[in-house]
Design a protein around this motif. Structure first.
Motif: not given
Length: 398
Positions: A234-242, A249-251, A303-309
């Motif tokens: 629910d919050w991953g996309a918002l975290y990447l974007g904000n 698109a990337l979020s 990039t690092i966040a996506l690796i973490g997820f």
């Protein structure tokens, strides 16, 4: 239940993929397909009833209430009638609800429809997990992780095709198509479903929630395993974007990275668990979840966040299936009763925790939230010894 023995009289496992395993895998796929198909219908549902975001939030809360109320009831019926009967009845009642939530024309009708959709979906969820526990016992091998992988696959298919089908066929045409496909799959699975009957000791159990702390502690493992999943969903996309300035698109890749890793590892999870045992597998997964969430929460860039997820997805993938297997194999407790406790607590994490996370994030940040959520894994790690009950899939029942 009959068991296979070798010359020395030792128990040996059955075939790797049996008809009963195929049946329960199809049931998981059906449930995932229905839930996935609901996701792209949410805007249509909100528009049809002229719901504001706040009112839609209330409707989604009703969805969660329906699940949490009917899950324990399903568990009690499984203790009385067996999982095979309950899962078939629940599936037959659940499938038409996708049409019901499309036909509603008033807020009150919408509330009833979404309550039934969430409730009957939850009831089917408990019953299919209970049946998977019985299939695990009959095969004397772990299958729970791959069953949940089929749920993820069904959800992916339902969500990925939903928008296109709604655009091409309309909301009602999409609903009828999904229901038709689900009914066809149920017809294929039905003759192969493992027929289980309550054990004599289970018949004597009264229809009440257990007083023993064991199922509740295993439920706590499921709860603390599913809260991070809801936080990322629910919050991953918002975290990447904000907070990490990702493009729109990337979020969207936050949950994609998580879900792809999770689905892949769920298909591999049963083999890992059979080799290492449930306790060791749960501990390794919990450590991976902890590391992944910390990396995502402290990430300096997308990039690092996506690796973490992705790492978190690898870890969380098999934590919940192991908890469900353990809940269905508690000594002296009917699988349906144990599973109803574990699933109810577990799904409350993914249904309600995200709203609490939103409130906390408003006063801190999602970076802090993901870092803090990682600490829940330490509780799971402390309780990981309870996963030993999941290894009872190889034991014969009395």
């Amino acid at each position: 239940m009959a068991e296979t023995t070798n010359d020395a009289g030792a128990q040996v496992r059955g075939a790797y993929f049996t008809r009963t395993r195929a049946a329960v895998s199809i049931l998981f796929f059906i449930n995932g397909l229905m839930m996935g198909a609901w996701a792209p219908k949410i805007p249509v549902f909100a528009k049809a009833l002229s719901l504001s975001e706040a009112h839609l939030g209330i409707m989604l809360f009703v969805f969660g209430i329906g699940s949490l109320l009917l899950m324990p009831i399903a568990g009690m019926q499984i203790a009385r009638f067996g999982s095979s009967r309950v899962v078939q009845v629940a599936a037959l009642l659940f499938i038409p609800t996708i049409i019901g939530i499309t036909l509603v024309d008033s807020v009150w009708a919408g509330a009833v429809a979404i309550f039934l959709f969430g409730g009957l979906g939850g009831a089917m969820d408990v019953a299919m997990n209970a049946n998977a526990v019985e299939v695990e016992r009959s095969m004397r091998r772990s299958i729970m992780s791959s069953c949940h992988a089929f749920w993820s696959l069904g959800g992916l298919v339902g969500a990925a095709t939903g928008g296109l089908l709604i655009a091409a066929l309309g909301a009602l045409g999409h609903a009828f198509l999904v229901a038709g496909v689900a009914l066809a799959l149920l017809a294929i699975a039905r003759p192969m479903v493992l027929v289980d009957r309550p054990h004599p000791s289970e018949r004597r159990e009264r229809a009440k929630l257990p007083l023993s702390p064991l199922p509740w502690l295993i439920g706590l493992v499921a709860l603390f395993s599913m809260i991070p999943e809801g936080a990322i969903l629910d919050w991953g996309a918002l975290y990447l974007g904000n907070e990490l300035s990702a493009s729109t698109a990337l979020s969207g890749f936050a949950f994609a990275a998580f879900s792809l890793a999770m689905a892949a590892m769920r298909f591999a999870g049963d083999l890992v668990r059979d080799r290492l045992g449930a306790v060791t597998t749960l501990r390794l997964c919990t450590v991976a979840s902890f590391i992944g969430l910390v990396i995502a929460g402290q990430a300096p860039n997308v990039t690092i966040a996506l690796i973490g997820f992705g790492i978190a997805g690898i870890g969380i993938s098999n934590m919940v299936p192991i908890a469900f297997s353990a809940g269905g194999n508690i000594p002296g407790l009917a699988p349906g009763i144990g599973l109803s406790v574990v699933t109810t607590l577990g799904y409350s994490g993914i249904l309600f925790a995200p709203s609490v996370i939103g409130f906390i994030a408003e006063y801190t940040s999602l970076s802090v939230v993901y870092t803090a959520v990682s600490l829940l894994n330490l509780v799971v790690l402390a309780l990981s010894g309870l996963a030993r009950h999941a290894d009872r899939v190889g034991e014969a029942r009395d």
